[in-house]
Scaffold this motif. Structure first.
Motif, PDB file in Angstrom:
ATOM      1  N   ALA A   3       0.816  -1.210   0.000  1.00  0.00           N
ATOM      2  CA  ALA A   3       0.000   0.000   0.000  1.00  0.00           C
ATOM      3  C   ALA A   3       0.854   1.267   0.000  1.00  0.00           C
ATOM      4  CB  ALA A   3      -0.944   0.007   1.195  1.00  0.00           C
ATOM      5  N   HIS A  32      -8.324  -3.718  -5.548  1.00  0.00           N
ATOM      6  CA  HIS A  32      -8.534  -2.931  -4.332  1.00  0.00           C
ATOM      7  C   HIS A  32      -7.525  -1.782  -4.244  1.00  0.00           C
ATOM      8  CE1 HIS A  32      -9.210  -1.827  -0.165  1.00  0.00           C
ATOM      9  NE2 HIS A  32      -7.938  -2.093   0.107  1.00  0.00           N
ATOM     10  N   ASP A  84      -8.369   0.873  -6.707  1.00  0.00           N
ATOM     11  CA  ASP A  84      -9.516   1.649  -6.240  1.00  0.00           C
ATOM     12  C   ASP A  84      -9.073   2.670  -5.190  1.00  0.00           C
ATOM     13  OD1 ASP A  84     -12.316   2.053  -6.598  1.00  0.00           O
ATOM     14  OD2 ASP A  84     -12.658   1.193  -4.624  1.00  0.00           O
ATOM     15  N   ARG A  85      -8.135   2.295  -4.332  1.00  0.00           N
ATOM     16  CA  ARG A  85      -7.597   3.245  -3.355  1.00  0.00           C
ATOM     17  C   ARG A  85      -6.892   4.404  -4.061  1.00  0.00           C
ATOM     18  NH1 ARG A  85      -4.574   0.440   1.702  1.00  0.00           N
ATOM     19  NH2 ARG A  85      -4.048   2.642   1.943  1.00  0.00           N
ATOM     20  N   HIS A  86      -6.171   4.078  -5.118  1.00  0.00           N
ATOM     21  CA  HIS A  86      -5.489   5.116  -5.885  1.00  0.00           C
ATOM     22  C   HIS A  86      -6.507   6.062  -6.526  1.00  0.00           C
ATOM     23  CE1 HIS A  86      -2.377   7.165  -7.901  1.00  0.00           C
ATOM     24  NE2 HIS A  86      -2.375   6.498  -9.035  1.00  0.00           N
ATOM     25  N   GLU A 104      -9.526   6.757  -5.464  1.00  0.00           N
ATOM     26  CA  GLU A 104     -10.124   7.600  -4.432  1.00  0.00           C
ATOM     27  C   GLU A 104      -9.169   8.721  -4.016  1.00  0.00           C
ATOM     28  OE1 GLU A 104     -13.267   7.456  -3.460  1.00  0.00           O
ATOM     29  OE2 GLU A 104     -13.468   5.904  -4.988  1.00  0.00           O
TER      30      GLU A 104
END
Length: 342
Positions: free
Chosen positions: A219, A302, A305-307, A309
């Motif tokens: 992450a 996932h 998707d964090r990137h 956001e």
């Protein structure tokens, strides 16, 4: 270029980084397999120069792109007709560079320091370097339980400004944005990645203060190239799904070849990245060559998707969209089946 019902040419565009699609192109796998079906394969940079902007906007039917996530996500958010058909994750030495006498040797040492933040820069590709820097510092600071407000961001010029040799799908800006400002003492820390940046750092005496690749949690390395999307124009998928499967099957073949040819892969990377052999080997360490194959795993989706956001929250995307609506998993399934038969 394809017309309704006819496909006589496909285009490949990619960033100057380790990609299975780039290796498939260099090895002639794409030309061979598509050629057997009467379809030409052209790299975007080798064709009509007026088409180069499609590396960012993806508005060209027949185009396959394996490149940075920031332009891919921004294009989709702006309404570009693309589909996500694969994700790759290749470590490429993401670091926070500092001066040798800075005392910065761990993420917590960044607190209160001046962090280089590139201005939005010229079009096309405005904001890409800025987004990368923000995400890079986010990852480093999070390792110490800190947020972006822990550093003092200092604007630095985008290194692409005034460079007539820069192209939208060419090597990343050299000199790397912020390293010269670091050498002049105008900032205390710079996010950087890849062989060209390591070469530039060596020339100025900059050293690595935080090596993001050294941490187990992926992450902290979510950024423009991790994970890296493989996208295709939606019309190509709708009208010629066989071509999408064929393309992905060749990336899987190239990834299998790369797993057994580390030295050859490094030579290809040095050529593509314009980095020295020494910096290329330092940027791509260990068994990176065994992990070039694309997938659409829940983990990579996932992290992407964090990137997304993060980019949305910092104003880099025009609007939000559902990642699940973008993903087209069937071609990769079919490519694996084809590779198994082969």
């Amino acid at each position: 270029m394809s017309t309704a019902g006819v496909l006589d040419r496909v285009w490949l565009t990619r960033c100057p980084v380790p990609t299975a699609s780039g290796i498939a192109y260099r090895l002639g796998l794409l030309a061979e397999e598509f050629g057997n079906r009467g379809v030409a394969v052209t790299e975007l940079g080798d064709g009509d120069p007026t088409l180069a902007h499609h590396h960012l906007d993806h508005g060209l039917p027949g185009l396959f792109r394996e490149g940075g996530a920031v332009p891919a996500l921004a294009a989709r958010a702006a309404g570009a007709p693309t589909r996500l058909i694969g994700l790759t994750w290749i470590e490429e030495r993401q670091v926070i560079l500092v001066r040798r006498d800075s005392g910065i040797t761990a993420p917590e040492h960044l607190a209160g320091r001046r962090a280089a933040l590139p201005v939005h820069g010229p079009e096309p590709g405005a904001g890409v370097m800025r987004a990368m820097a923000l995400q890079g510092f986010r990852g480093a600071l999070a390792l110490a339980g800190l947020g972006l407000d822990a550093v003092r961001f200092t604007d630095v010029p985008d290194a692409r400004q005034g460079r007539s040799d820069w192209t939208v799908n060419g090597p990343l800006a050299r000199p790397w944005t912020g390293i010269d400002a670091l050498a002049r003492g105008e900032v205390d820390a710079v996010y950087a990645k890849g062989p060209a940046a390591l070469d530039h750092a060596a020339r100025t005496g900059a050293v690595i203060g935080v090596d993001l690749d050294a941490y187990d949690d992926p992450a902290c390395r979510v950024n423009n190239g991790t994970p890296r999307p493989i996208t295709v124009h939606a019309r190509t998928l709708d009208e010629h799904p066989w071509a999408v499967t064929l393309f992905l099957a060749q990336t899987l073949r190239a990834a299998a070849w790369a797993a057994e040819h580390r030295a050859d892969v490094l030579r290809l990377l040095a050529r593509d990245s314009s980095g020295s052999d020494t910096a290329t080997a330092a940027a791509h360490r260990g068994d990176f060559h065994r992990h070039l194959a694309p997938d659409l795993s829940d983990t990579r989706l996932h992290l992407l998707d964090r990137h997304k956001e993060f980019l949305l929250s910092h104003g880099f995307l025009r609007q939000d969209f559902r990642l699940t609506d973008w993903v087209a998993p069937q071609p990769l399934r079919d490519a694996h089946a084809s590779a198994a038969v082969r």
